[in-house]
Design an enzyme around this catalytic site. Sequence first.
Site, PDB file in Angstrom:
ATOM      1  CG  HIS A 214      27.182  30.698  84.060  1.00  0.00           C
ATOM      2  ND1 HIS A 214      28.352  30.435  84.011  1.00  0.00           N
ATOM      3  CD2 HIS A 214      26.599  30.743  85.186  1.00  0.00           C
ATOM      4  CE1 HIS A 214      28.818  30.235  85.328  1.00  0.00           C
ATOM      5  NE2 HIS A 214      27.710  30.437  86.216  1.00  0.00           N
TER       6      HIS A 214
ATOM      7  CG  HIS B  95      26.178  33.653  88.804  1.00  0.00           C
ATOM      8  ND1 HIS B  95      27.339  34.118  88.875  1.00  0.00           N
ATOM      9  CD2 HIS B  95      25.882  32.481  88.313  1.00  0.00           C
ATOM     10  CE1 HIS B  95      28.039  32.826  89.286  1.00  0.00           C
ATOM     11  NE2 HIS B  95      27.050  31.885  88.595  1.00  0.00           N
ATOM     12  CD  GLU B  96      22.809  30.820  87.130  1.00  0.00           C
ATOM     13  OE1 GLU B  96      23.395  30.197  85.944  1.00  0.00           O
ATOM     14  OE2 GLU B  96      23.514  30.479  88.172  1.00  0.00           O
TER      15      GLU B  96
ATOM     16  CD  GLU C  36      29.596  29.010  88.891  1.00  0.00           C
ATOM     17  OE1 GLU C  36      29.050  29.780  89.343  1.00  0.00           O
ATOM     18  OE2 GLU C  36      29.004  28.120  88.028  1.00  0.00           O
TER      19      GLU C  36
END
Length: 282
Positions: free
Chosen positions: A135, A131-132, A203
């Site tokens: 980003h 997930h990071e 997100e």
Amino acid sequence: MIQRLKVFVLMAGLTALLVILGGYFGGQQGAILFFVLAAVMNFGMFWFSDKAVLRMYKARIVSPEDAPELYQMVDRLRQRAELPMPTLAIAPSEQPNAFATGRSHKKAVVCVTAGLLKLVDRRELEGVVAHELAHVKHNHMLVSTVAATMAGAIALLASVARWGAILGGGRNGNRNPLALIVMSIVAPLAAMIVQMAISRANEFQADRTGAQIAGATEGLSSALQRLDAYSRKIPMQVTPAAAQLAIVNPLAAVRGRGFTKLFSTHPPTEERVARLGELRGL
């Protein structure tokens, strides 16, 4: 390109706010002085905001020798995402959480908390790291980091405005203190709304791309539910300006529910998990 445009808009907004405030207090000279201040702050936000965020979380950069398993996991996932190896950092908080910062792919930093390494399993940790990295892949970090730093600066300006109202502020002491009070309330609220809009959209996108990087949705879904539950039990000491960078709201334990949820910078965990469930098999 879109992310860079957002950064420009945020910086332009901060500049305009500072110039207006400077003009209010000191006329043309005050406006010029605050314009110079805005230029310095914008320069600092662009080049050093990642370091500021790491300080907010009291995080330290770690080497492959310090955290070999974490390093190997991130290295494997970043190759799958076709990204350069980011700098890794660990924040000392016992609350399980994570965030990404940095102004570009090459300058990216992925930070996890000590609690995350203790309280989730390997599959969940992979989901969070992916997930990071998502980003990073979408260049969310610079916009979010600048927005966080900008929110901190606006909070400081709001404090200046409040003191100006108390002291009868304004140039020659003839300005309406009510206007300063309104500014001290509206400016931080506007910054919070901007953060909320940016964070929520980012997100959802990072959840989707993160699941693709990890190769499955289950790890991230399980991690989100676990992190959300722990965030309500284990408090974290971090400024509200930096809270929106984390994968789940690190201030959930002190913010509670009800009306404050309307102004949460993070989308509801249940909605995020539901959207990830729709991606299974893709």
